[in-house]
Design a protein around this motif. Structure first.
Motif, PDB file in Angstrom:
ATOM      1  N   GLN A 137       7.328   8.587  -3.486  1.00  0.00           N
ATOM      2  CA  GLN A 137       7.989   7.821  -4.856  1.00  0.00           C
ATOM      3  C   GLN A 137       9.279   8.177  -4.960  1.00  0.00           C
ATOM      4  O   GLN A 137      10.115   7.536  -5.700  1.00  0.00           O
ATOM      5  CB  GLN A 137       7.092   7.703  -5.965  1.00  0.00           C
ATOM      6  CG  GLN A 137       5.749   7.076  -5.839  1.00  0.00           C
ATOM      7  CD  GLN A 137       4.822   7.240  -7.223  1.00  0.00           C
ATOM      8  OE1 GLN A 137       4.238   8.352  -7.072  1.00  0.00           O
ATOM      9  NE2 GLN A 137       4.853   6.425  -8.110  1.00  0.00           N
TER      10      GLN A 137
ATOM     11  N   HIS B  23      -4.846   7.731  -5.997  1.00  0.00           N
ATOM     12  CA  HIS B  23      -3.902   7.023  -6.004  1.00  0.00           C
ATOM     13  C   HIS B  23      -2.611   7.698  -5.532  1.00  0.00           C
ATOM     14  O   HIS B  23      -1.951   7.035  -4.728  1.00  0.00           O
ATOM     15  CB  HIS B  23      -3.655   6.775  -7.590  1.00  0.00           C
ATOM     16  CG  HIS B  23      -2.562   6.003  -7.880  1.00  0.00           C
ATOM     17  ND1 HIS B  23      -2.704   4.616  -8.621  1.00  0.00           N
ATOM     18  CD2 HIS B  23      -1.245   6.171  -7.691  1.00  0.00           C
ATOM     19  CE1 HIS B  23      -1.194   4.141  -8.526  1.00  0.00           C
ATOM     20  NE2 HIS B  23      -0.401   5.244  -8.196  1.00  0.00           N
ATOM     21  N   GLU B  24      -2.233   9.087  -5.776  1.00  0.00           N
ATOM     22  CA  GLU B  24      -1.146   9.589  -5.232  1.00  0.00           C
ATOM     23  C   GLU B  24      -1.341   9.688  -3.641  1.00  0.00           C
ATOM     24  O   GLU B  24      -0.120   9.430  -3.124  1.00  0.00           O
ATOM     25  CB  GLU B  24      -1.135  10.833  -6.002  1.00  0.00           C
ATOM     26  CG  GLU B  24      -0.671  10.854  -7.278  1.00  0.00           C
ATOM     27  CD  GLU B  24       0.230   9.883  -8.085  1.00  0.00           C
ATOM     28  OE1 GLU B  24       1.165   9.608  -7.309  1.00  0.00           O
ATOM     29  OE2 GLU B  24       0.006   9.245  -9.200  1.00  0.00           O
TER      30      GLU B  24
ATOM     31  N   HIS C 125      -0.148   6.796  -1.847  1.00  0.00           N
ATOM     32  CA  HIS C 125       1.235   6.841  -1.694  1.00  0.00           C
ATOM     33  C   HIS C 125       1.868   7.232  -0.280  1.00  0.00           C
ATOM     34  O   HIS C 125       2.822   6.791   0.021  1.00  0.00           O
ATOM     35  CB  HIS C 125       2.030   7.459  -2.885  1.00  0.00           C
ATOM     36  CG  HIS C 125       2.083   6.446  -4.131  1.00  0.00           C
ATOM     37  ND1 HIS C 125       2.867   5.265  -4.101  1.00  0.00           N
ATOM     38  CD2 HIS C 125       1.744   6.815  -5.348  1.00  0.00           C
ATOM     39  CE1 HIS C 125       2.707   4.908  -5.532  1.00  0.00           C
ATOM     40  NE2 HIS C 125       1.948   5.554  -6.219  1.00  0.00           N
TER      41      HIS C 125
ATOM     42  N   CYS D 131       1.355   2.719 -12.203  1.00  0.00           N
ATOM     43  CA  CYS D 131       1.958   3.404 -11.342  1.00  0.00           C
ATOM     44  C   CYS D 131       3.541   3.503 -11.776  1.00  0.00           C
ATOM     45  O   CYS D 131       3.951   2.440 -12.353  1.00  0.00           O
ATOM     46  CB  CYS D 131       2.187   2.716 -10.006  1.00  0.00           C
ATOM     47  SG  CYS D 131       2.955   3.297  -8.744  1.00  0.00           S
ATOM     48  N   LEU D 132       4.025   4.651 -11.728  1.00  0.00           N
ATOM     49  CA  LEU D 132       5.391   4.721 -12.257  1.00  0.00           C
ATOM     50  C   LEU D 132       6.240   3.800 -11.183  1.00  0.00           C
ATOM     51  O   LEU D 132       7.636   3.524 -11.547  1.00  0.00           O
ATOM     52  CB  LEU D 132       5.968   6.127 -12.005  1.00  0.00           C
ATOM     53  CG  LEU D 132       5.264   7.044 -13.037  1.00  0.00           C
ATOM     54  CD1 LEU D 132       6.002   8.644 -12.794  1.00  0.00           C
ATOM     55  CD2 LEU D 132       5.657   6.609 -14.448  1.00  0.00           C
TER      56      LEU D 132
HETATM   57 NI    NI Z   1       1.525   5.485  -8.236  1.00  0.00          NI
END
Ligand code: NI
Length: 166
Positions: A51, A133-134, A137, A91-92
């Motif tokens: 990210q 979740h991470e 990514h 999510c950011l």
């Molecule tokens: Ni995320």
């Protein structure tokens, strides 16, 4: 040091597959610190190196209310999962959207810490969801991929519009 910039969907760089960290050195520890800072400021409960456009297997999480329990996972692998849990995920990189996603309720992870030491940890509930979740990514996967294509397209359109207006 400036805050790390967080990429936003549908930025194609979010689709990059991360590579394992070969040497856990001071640079990696610095990156983890900067990622934690960006995560806390956002504010969020997890952030993957993907990210911030660094394509290495590194994630940071802190699901505590007091934001005083940062966890850094380098080269994480899930070695066991149990149960199922549906939560509304955000999510950011997909700001402003929260949608239900199904994950394992409990996981066991092997990873390396910033001192270069391997460790095993168990996580459940929100922490387990956040780590899964991470880790997605790192494979170039986003939580919107679990939604219907109609919903994903709707989110894509709205975010593109917001990004244009900046
Ligand atoms: Ni995320």
């Amino acid at each position: 040091m400036d805050l790390l910039e967080i990429l936003e969907f549908p930025d194609p760089r979010l689709r990059t597959t991360a590579k394992p960290v070969k040497n856990v050195d001071g640079k990696i520890a610095d990156l983890a610190d900067q990622m934690l800072e960006a995560m806390y400021v956002a504010p969020g409960i997890g952030l993957a190196a993907t990210q911030v456009n660094v394509h290495l297997e590194l994630i940071v999480v802190d699901v505590t209310e007091d934001k005083d329990s940062p966890i850094v996972l380098i080269n994480p692998t899930i070695i066991n999962t149990e149960g199922e849990l549906e939560t509304a995920e955000g999510c950011l990189s997909v700001p402003g959207f929260f949608e239900p996603v199904n994950r394992a309720e409990m996981i066991t992870i092997e990873a390396i810490n910033t001192a270069g030491n391997p460790f095993t940890m168990e996580a459940s509930g929100l922490l387990a969801v956040c780590i899964q979740h991470e880790m997605d990514h790192l494979k170039g996967k986003l939580f919107v991929d679990y939604l219907s294509s109609t919903k994903r397209q709707m989110i894509r359109k709205k975010l593109l519009k917001q990004q244009k207006q900046r």
